[in-house]
Scaffold this active site. Sequence first.
Site, PDB file in Angstrom:
ATOM      1  N   PRO A  80       0.821  -1.218   0.000  1.00 18.58           N
ATOM      2  CA  PRO A  80       0.000   0.000   0.000  1.00 18.58           C
ATOM      3  C   PRO A  80       0.853   1.265   0.000  1.00 18.58           C
ATOM      4  O   PRO A  80       1.861   1.349   0.701  1.00 18.58           O
ATOM      5  CB  PRO A  80      -0.799  -0.109   1.303  1.00 18.58           C
ATOM      6  CG  PRO A  80      -0.797  -1.559   1.635  1.00 18.58           C
ATOM      7  CD  PRO A  80       0.532  -2.080   1.151  1.00 18.58           C
ATOM      8  N   CYS A  81       0.481   2.230  -0.811  1.00 15.14           N
ATOM      9  CA  CYS A  81       1.117   3.553  -0.835  1.00 15.14           C
ATOM     10  C   CYS A  81       0.066   4.577  -0.429  1.00 15.14           C
ATOM     11  O   CYS A  81      -0.935   4.722  -1.113  1.00 15.14           O
ATOM     12  CB  CYS A  81       1.637   3.890  -2.227  1.00 15.14           C
ATOM     13  SG  CYS A  81       3.265   3.248  -2.601  1.00 15.14           S
ATOM     14  N   GLN A  82       0.292   5.306   0.642  1.00 16.22           N
ATOM     15  CA  GLN A  82      -0.700   6.266   1.104  1.00 16.22           C
ATOM     16  C   GLN A  82      -0.173   7.691   1.174  1.00 16.22           C
ATOM     17  O   GLN A  82      -0.940   8.637   1.120  1.00 16.22           O
ATOM     18  CB  GLN A  82      -1.210   5.850   2.491  1.00 16.22           C
ATOM     19  CG  GLN A  82      -1.922   4.511   2.476  1.00 16.22           C
ATOM     20  CD  GLN A  82      -2.265   4.047   3.880  1.00 16.22           C
ATOM     21  OE1 GLN A  82      -1.502   4.256   4.814  1.00 16.22           O
ATOM     22  NE2 GLN A  82      -3.404   3.402   4.027  1.00 16.22           N
ATOM     23  N   PHE A  84       1.098  10.173  -0.607  1.00 13.89           N
ATOM     24  CA  PHE A  84       1.394  10.860  -1.854  1.00 13.89           C
ATOM     25  C   PHE A  84       1.371  12.375  -1.647  1.00 13.89           C
ATOM     26  O   PHE A  84       0.557  13.093  -2.210  1.00 13.89           O
ATOM     27  CB  PHE A  84       0.400  10.453  -2.936  1.00 13.89           C
ATOM     28  CG  PHE A  84       0.533   9.024  -3.368  1.00 13.89           C
ATOM     29  CD1 PHE A  84       1.770   8.416  -3.462  1.00 13.89           C
ATOM     30  CD2 PHE A  84      -0.595   8.287  -3.676  1.00 13.89           C
ATOM     31  CE1 PHE A  84       1.893   7.101  -3.869  1.00 13.89           C
ATOM     32  CE2 PHE A  84      -0.491   6.963  -4.088  1.00 13.89           C
ATOM     33  CZ  PHE A  84       0.759   6.376  -4.181  1.00 13.89           C
ATOM     34  N   VAL A 100       6.414   0.279   1.180  1.00 12.12           N
ATOM     35  CA  VAL A 100       7.138   0.238  -0.083  1.00 12.12           C
ATOM     36  C   VAL A 100       8.625  -0.021   0.179  1.00 12.12           C
ATOM     37  O   VAL A 100       9.269  -0.818  -0.505  1.00 12.12           O
ATOM     38  CB  VAL A 100       6.957   1.559  -0.860  1.00 12.12           C
ATOM     39  CG1 VAL A 100       7.757   1.532  -2.151  1.00 12.12           C
ATOM     40  CG2 VAL A 100       5.497   1.799  -1.150  1.00 12.12           C
TER      41      VAL A 100
END
Length: 373
Positions: A80-82, A84, A100
């Site tokens: 998951p990438c949150q 940004f 990541v």
Amino acid sequence: MYNIIDLFCGAGGLSLGFELAGFNILAGFDIEPNFLDTYKNSHPNTKGFNVDLNNIDILSFLKNNNIDSKDIDVVIGGPPCQGFSTVGNRMIDDPRNNLVRIYADIVNEIKPKMFLMENVSGLASMKNGQGELIKDELIDIFDEIGYNVKSKVLLAADYGVPQFRKRIFFAGIKKNYNFIFKFPKSTHHDKKSLFSFFENSNSYLTVKDAVSDLPTIECNESAEKYDKEPENDYQKFCRKNSKKLFNHKAPNHSKVVIERIKNIPQGGNHGNLPDDLKLKRGYSNIYGKLDENKPADTITGNCGCASAPGRFLHPTSNRVITVREACRLQSFPDYVEFMGSSSQQYKQVGNAVPPLLAKAIAFEMKKSLSKFE
């Protein structure tokens, strides 16, 4: 046969696609127990680990569970990438994106021949606080640990999935091997495009192609048996090895919600309602009704919301789609039973990589792996 492990495996869309392409799945890792229950149920010969990858030494963990890291050819997963953020630190320095970094560290420790990482398509154009494209930042991270990386946004509908879903994929190959990974060519196209005139071109699959053989049910009804024969090859694929129909239960709607649904045409939404049925606030595209003659919109984790429907109303029944119908639009075979509460099941389906899209990538990775021999 090539071996893989799946990090942040969720319900197992990536793993299933690689399995369909002939890979051997050694293990899947996820922190959500219900997601992992679904994963283990559909991958009975694979080890499933309910762990926080932040808190383990991956090499020791694998060894203690009788998995030799040297046997792992490919690492796959969608961390998951949150974070940004468009200001401040680089993306990878944001603590919300630690997963990541964890993924990259695990790749670095295992040193597989190849890896595949998946994420939301918007990442392709996002920039960090220093003006760098986030995707380039990620490629630099893997470059530093010894991998040549290619990234590409793929549309699921181009690979036989009845859904306009875009995702970005990062495929890496060890630098000491002098070749570059090639992403798969499209197998399906819009019937109105020039590609449709090519001899081997297939038209996009539609919502109707995906779900028309499933039992017709209305609000608060369910079905566990098929009552129709499959009508096309896609439905035959979905029903293969399935003796029982799982997760085909319709949510219950209030009378006013049902009345709104009745007044919306296929392909329409809240904006098509008469004034006396419209909500005073909310997004304009809520109450979106699927068009049975087109692929579905991107399936999301809340596609089964009963009280405030999003964009996933069934095209002919007065309700939102069931979990099983969402599975069909994602290309999950019917034998995959989703575990947990109804809301958790929808979330698992919406978060997953479509297995047929994963399968197309896996076949190309298999071609690359053959060059290592």
